[in-house]
Design a protein around this motif. Structure first.
Motif, PDB file in Angstrom:
ATOM      1  N   ARG A  83       0.826  -1.205   0.000  1.00 54.32           N
ATOM      2  CA  ARG A  83       0.000   0.000   0.000  1.00 54.32           C
ATOM      3  C   ARG A  83       0.862   1.257   0.000  1.00 54.32           C
ATOM      4  O   ARG A  83       0.473   2.297  -0.526  1.00 54.32           O
ATOM      5  CB  ARG A  83      -0.910  -0.003   1.231  1.00 54.32           C
ATOM      6  CG  ARG A  83      -1.786   1.242   1.366  1.00 54.32           C
ATOM      7  CD  ARG A  83      -2.606   1.225   2.635  1.00 54.32           C
ATOM      8  NE  ARG A  83      -1.783   1.209   3.835  1.00 54.32           N
ATOM      9  CZ  ARG A  83      -1.184   2.285   4.355  1.00 54.32           C
ATOM     10  NH1 ARG A  83      -1.285   3.462   3.751  1.00 54.32           N
ATOM     11  NH2 ARG A  83      -0.485   2.187   5.461  1.00 54.32           N
ATOM     12  N   ARG A  84       2.040   1.141   0.588  1.00 49.31           N
ATOM     13  CA  ARG A  84       2.900   2.316   0.732  1.00 49.31           C
ATOM     14  C   ARG A  84       4.360   1.934   0.548  1.00 49.31           C
ATOM     15  O   ARG A  84       4.836   0.951   1.112  1.00 49.31           O
ATOM     16  CB  ARG A  84       2.704   2.947   2.115  1.00 49.31           C
ATOM     17  CG  ARG A  84       3.362   4.313   2.269  1.00 49.31           C
ATOM     18  CD  ARG A  84       3.106   4.865   3.658  1.00 49.31           C
ATOM     19  NE  ARG A  84       3.605   6.228   3.780  1.00 49.31           N
ATOM     20  CZ  ARG A  84       3.769   6.864   4.937  1.00 49.31           C
ATOM     21  NH1 ARG A  84       3.472   6.259   6.062  1.00 49.31           N
ATOM     22  NH2 ARG A  84       4.233   8.098   4.960  1.00 49.31           N
ATOM     23  N   THR A 161       1.413  -2.660   3.919  1.00 47.46           N
ATOM     24  CA  THR A 161       0.491  -3.341   3.014  1.00 47.46           C
ATOM     25  C   THR A 161      -0.776  -3.718   3.754  1.00 47.46           C
ATOM     26  O   THR A 161      -0.762  -3.923   4.977  1.00 47.46           O
ATOM     27  CB  THR A 161       1.128  -4.597   2.395  1.00 47.46           C
ATOM     28  OG1 THR A 161       0.259  -5.095   1.379  1.00 47.46           O
ATOM     29  CG2 THR A 161       1.359  -5.687   3.426  1.00 47.46           C
ATOM     30  N   ASP A 162      -1.852  -3.777   3.015  1.00 49.29           N
ATOM     31  CA  ASP A 162      -3.132  -4.205   3.583  1.00 49.29           C
ATOM     32  C   ASP A 162      -3.691  -5.427   2.853  1.00 49.29           C
ATOM     33  O   ASP A 162      -4.739  -5.943   3.241  1.00 49.29           O
ATOM     34  CB  ASP A 162      -4.163  -3.071   3.530  1.00 49.29           C
ATOM     35  CG  ASP A 162      -4.342  -2.486   2.133  1.00 49.29           C
ATOM     36  OD1 ASP A 162      -3.713  -2.999   1.181  1.00 49.29           O
ATOM     37  OD2 ASP A 162      -5.098  -1.510   1.990  1.00 49.29           O
ATOM     38  N   PHE A 163      -3.017  -5.896   1.803  1.00 52.95           N
ATOM     39  CA  PHE A 163      -3.478  -7.020   0.990  1.00 52.95           C
ATOM     40  C   PHE A 163      -4.930  -6.826   0.540  1.00 52.95           C
ATOM     41  O   PHE A 163      -5.689  -7.786   0.412  1.00 52.95           O
ATOM     42  CB  PHE A 163      -3.334  -8.340   1.744  1.00 52.95           C
ATOM     43  CG  PHE A 163      -1.914  -8.792   1.915  1.00 52.95           C
ATOM     44  CD1 PHE A 163      -1.096  -8.990   0.815  1.00 52.95           C
ATOM     45  CD2 PHE A 163      -1.378  -9.013   3.175  1.00 52.95           C
ATOM     46  CE1 PHE A 163       0.221  -9.396   0.958  1.00 52.95           C
ATOM     47  CE2 PHE A 163      -0.065  -9.421   3.333  1.00 52.95           C
ATOM     48  CZ  PHE A 163       0.745  -9.616   2.226  1.00 52.95           C
ATOM     49  N   ALA A 178      -1.502  -5.191   7.316  1.00 54.13           N
ATOM     50  CA  ALA A 178      -0.992  -6.476   7.784  1.00 54.13           C
ATOM     51  C   ALA A 178       0.284  -6.257   8.591  1.00 54.13           C
ATOM     52  O   ALA A 178       1.035  -5.300   8.358  1.00 54.13           O
ATOM     53  CB  ALA A 178      -0.709  -7.390   6.591  1.00 54.13           C
ATOM     54  N   GLU A 179       0.546  -7.143   9.529  1.00 61.81           N
ATOM     55  CA  GLU A 179       1.738  -7.040  10.364  1.00 61.81           C
ATOM     56  C   GLU A 179       2.956  -7.562   9.600  1.00 61.81           C
ATOM     57  O   GLU A 179       2.916  -8.650   9.033  1.00 61.81           O
ATOM     58  CB  GLU A 179       1.558  -7.845  11.647  1.00 61.81           C
ATOM     59  CG  GLU A 179       0.599  -7.220  12.643  1.00 61.81           C
ATOM     60  CD  GLU A 179       1.108  -5.891  13.174  1.00 61.81           C
ATOM     61  OE1 GLU A 179       2.346  -5.755  13.356  1.00 61.81           O
ATOM     62  OE2 GLU A 179       0.283  -4.982  13.385  1.00 61.81           O
ATOM     63  N   PRO A 180       4.039  -6.786   9.587  1.00 56.93           N
ATOM     64  CA  PRO A 180       5.237  -7.242   8.887  1.00 56.93           C
ATOM     65  C   PRO A 180       6.127  -8.091   9.784  1.00 56.93           C
ATOM     66  O   PRO A 180       5.999  -8.095  11.008  1.00 56.93           O
ATOM     67  CB  PRO A 180       5.934  -5.931   8.539  1.00 56.93           C
ATOM     68  CG  PRO A 180       5.570  -5.018   9.687  1.00 56.93           C
ATOM     69  CD  PRO A 180       4.171  -5.405  10.090  1.00 56.93           C
TER      70      PRO A 180
END
Length: 665
Positions: A83-84, A161-163, A178-180
């Motif tokens: 996402r970023r 990211t949010d998938f 989401a958790e990295p």
């Protein structure tokens, strides 16, 4: 985007941020949330879109991949992989220009103020170079100190990211990050379908101090790798240039050359391969929303590009043949012999309660179009053994055509799932088919262009049967003759503009009276006489349809006309070029060239990348207006440019059938 100087800082992407070594992720809409009563798909007309299918990057014009743009991000398949991806630099950053934006290699340039400049000229220059390949994105930041003193630069890299699925983004359904997993210079995220791994020059979300001696350049590289965790439906193509080579050596000397080269580049980016047979390639429908197999889109795109070779056409035919319906399934609208509408990894939930299954057959026109592409590929020199191998698929297509018509002999459609597409021709929006007074048409509908497709398919099939000594060609020539007779009796109407085919017939046989671009698809199919072709040509050239930048989908004097309506007044490139090709085949090269030139003129206004559709405002009012959510690139738009070039020079020929006396029944 405001690129003027201010007291606040900007990121190296061009986004204004607080003057701080750290770049916070706040992103606030100017419209209060309480005023938003319904979801709207994100706009794309101010975005740059690069695609190397199945991977895509959507960024702002300044190259930003971050929270500032609703749809921005790095995508793989139908998921947002990042996402970023944003480097934040202390100072006041201004975007000053780009090169290759929207291609597989993009370059963005920025100046950074308030860091060591001794004069009005900036000392710190930043160049961001993004290279896109299937499953891989490299973002390289080059920080150049042009001053005479060392510079100390504070930089922070942000990744997230949010998938989110494309369906969620298109419908503005909220998602959470989401958790990295962090391991030094590697940050990764895992989803059931993909794994994302980012290799960074320093740990993300940590302010880093860089010291640049005078006259030096410091390079920061971020590599993003995306891996499928299971075998996907469709694969990247190893050598896209083999299928769509570079254009003429004069590219760049004339506007048409630049448009052609951009279209070829877009077609290379949209190529996918069938995982069941990786040698078979086809064109994904469009980026970003439709980067997968759509039957109708892939067939038209392949047909437009036959002058470049038959490889894509044969790959498209085989990929669709493998998925031809063999049994009835009401849940997917499948019936034996049908060619699919779309194939995805999972079901797609649209707005308004519409749910499209992962493999969905809700299209009335892909099946006859498949037959005609097979015939045209044969005419363009496809190996006869490859054509012969697909004749069983053709026979099943024909039997579906024979079993579908209502008592009046026309191919009709009706959503049998209760959750599928209400309209199943190419204008598949709910309001795309209507009367002149604005009343929506009631199904089951028989569309005028679908009858033309069926007529051409029957004659084309008969030609192939005779060549390969199989089947019953007489039966299908009689089918075409009967269909033409019924069409002439039921479809032709008289409106304030003259006589022309109705866009459709309702279930009781009543004509749907709006004057639309659909009638252009009838030309060149053998469904009308020379006199009738002239009437259709005159209606198409009427300013209520011809905007000067292509054909409006619906005449401007129709109730509910909207120059920015999806199918109610906008201009679609493929639609216009289908009509223009039909005009040329009917012996009307001047009208064909006029429509083709309108599309080429529009392409110049869109920096030579013709979008999925654009506004239907008249050309006399200025440059064409973008349709804000249009795909860019779109396969059948880019491919239509290939077909438009010969139209400008009057090179398209009238089709030949095995029995010419059946051409005009």
């Amino acid at each position: 985007m405001d690129t003027g100087r201010s007291d606040s800082s900007r990121t190296a992407d061009g986004r204004r941020t607080p003057s701080s070594p750290r770049c916070e992720s706040a992103s606030r809409s100017i419209y209060p949330e309480k005023n938003r009563t319904m979801s709207h798909q994100p706009t794309l007309h101010e975005s740059n879109i690069a695609v190397a299918a199945p991977t895509q990057v959507i960024s702002t014009r300044a190259g930003l991949v971050g929270a500032a743009a609703d749809a921005s991000g790095i995508y793989h398949g139908e998921l947002r992989a990042l996402r970023r991806l944003e480097l934040c630099i202390e100072g006041s950053t201004d975007f000053i220009g780009s090169h290759g934006a929207g291609s597989n290699t993009e370059r963005y340039r920025y100046i950074v103020r308030n860091i060591g400049e001794p004069t009005q000229d900036p000392a710190l220059l930043v160049t961001r170079t993004r290279v896109l390949r299937p499953g891989h994105v490299t973002d390289t930041y080059s920080l150049a100190n042009t001053g005479l003193k060392p510079l100390t630069v504070h930089a922070t890299l942000h990744l997230a990211t949010d998938f989110a699925s494309l369906a969620d983004i298109k419908a503005e359904r909220g998602t959470s990050d989401a958790e990295p997993t962090n391991a030094g210079h590697i940050t990764s995220w895992t989803h059931p379908r993909i794994t994302v791994r980012a290799t960074t020059p320093f740990p993300p979300a940590t302010s880093t101090k860089l010291v640049l001696p005078p006259g030096t350049t410091h390079t920061l590289k971020v590599g993003v790798d995306i891996e499928d965790r299971e075998v996907p439906l469709f694969l990247p193509v190893t050598d896209p240039a083999k299928h769509f080579p570079a254009g003429p050596s004069t590219a760049g000397e004339h506007p048409e050359d630049r448009t052609l080269e951009q279209s070829l580049n877009d077609l290379r980016g949209l190529l996918l391969a069938d995982s069941a047979a990786p040698e078979d390639v086809f064109l994904a429908a469009g980026s970003p929303w439709y980067c997968t197999l759509f039957g109708r889109d892939a067939l038209w795109a392949a047909r437009f590009t036959l002058s470049l070779g038959t490889g894509t056409a044969m790959g498209t035919l085989r990929t669709l043949a493998r998925r031809q319906a063999l049994h009835e399934n009401p849940a997917t609208d499948a019936r034996p012999g049908k060619i699919l509408h779309v194939a995805r990894e999972k079901d797609r939930v649209l707005t308004g309660g519409v749910v499209l299954p992962a493999v969905y057959f809700g299209t009335v026109d892909a099946t006859p179009l498949w037959i005609s592409l097979l015939h045209d590929a044969w005419q363009h020199g496809a190996p006869e053994e490859d054509i012969a191998a697909l004749l069983p698929t053709m026979r099943r297509c024909l039997e579906w055509m024979a079993s579908t018509p209502d008592k009046d002999g026309f191919l009709r459609y009706k959503d049998t799932t209760g959750r599928g597409l209400a309209n199943q021709g190419w204008k598949d929006s709910t309001d795309g088919i209507r009367d002149h007074d604005g009343r929506p048409a009631e199904g089951p509908l028989a569309l005028c262009e679908v009858q033309a497709y069926a007529h051409a398919a029957a004659l084309n099939a008969a030609t192939l049967m005779r060549r390969f000594n199989t089947g019953d060609p007489d039966r299908w020539e009689q089918y075409a003759a009967d269909l033409a007779h019924a069409f002439r009796k039921a479809f032709w109407i008289e409106s304030t503009h003259g006589i022309h085919p109705a866009v459709a017939l309702e279930s009781d046989g009543r004509p749907v009276t709006a004057l639309t671009s659909n009638i252009g698809h009838v030309l060149g199919t053998g469904l009308c006489t020379a006199e009738e072709a002239t009437e259709i040509a005159d209606r198409l050239m009427n300013p209520v349809l011809d905007s000067g930048y292509g054909l409006r989908t619906m005449a401007s004097d129709t109730a509910g006309y909207n120059p920015l309506g999806y199918h109610t007044g906008s201009v679609w490139t493929h639609d216009t070029i289908i009509a223009a090709t039909g005009l040329a085949r009917e012996g009307k090269p001047h009208q064909a060239a006029r429509l083709a030139q309108g599309i080429m003129d529009a392409a110049q206004a869109f920096n030579h990348r013709i979008p999925e559709l654009h506004g239907g405002y008249p050309a006399s009012e200025g440059p064409p207006a973008p349709y804000a959510a249009a795909c860019r690139p779109q396969a059948w738009s880019a491919a239509a440019i290939i077909a438009a070039i010969p139209l400008l020079n009057g090179q398209t020929k009238k089709p030949e059938y095995s029995h010419p006396h059946h051409y005009i029944p």
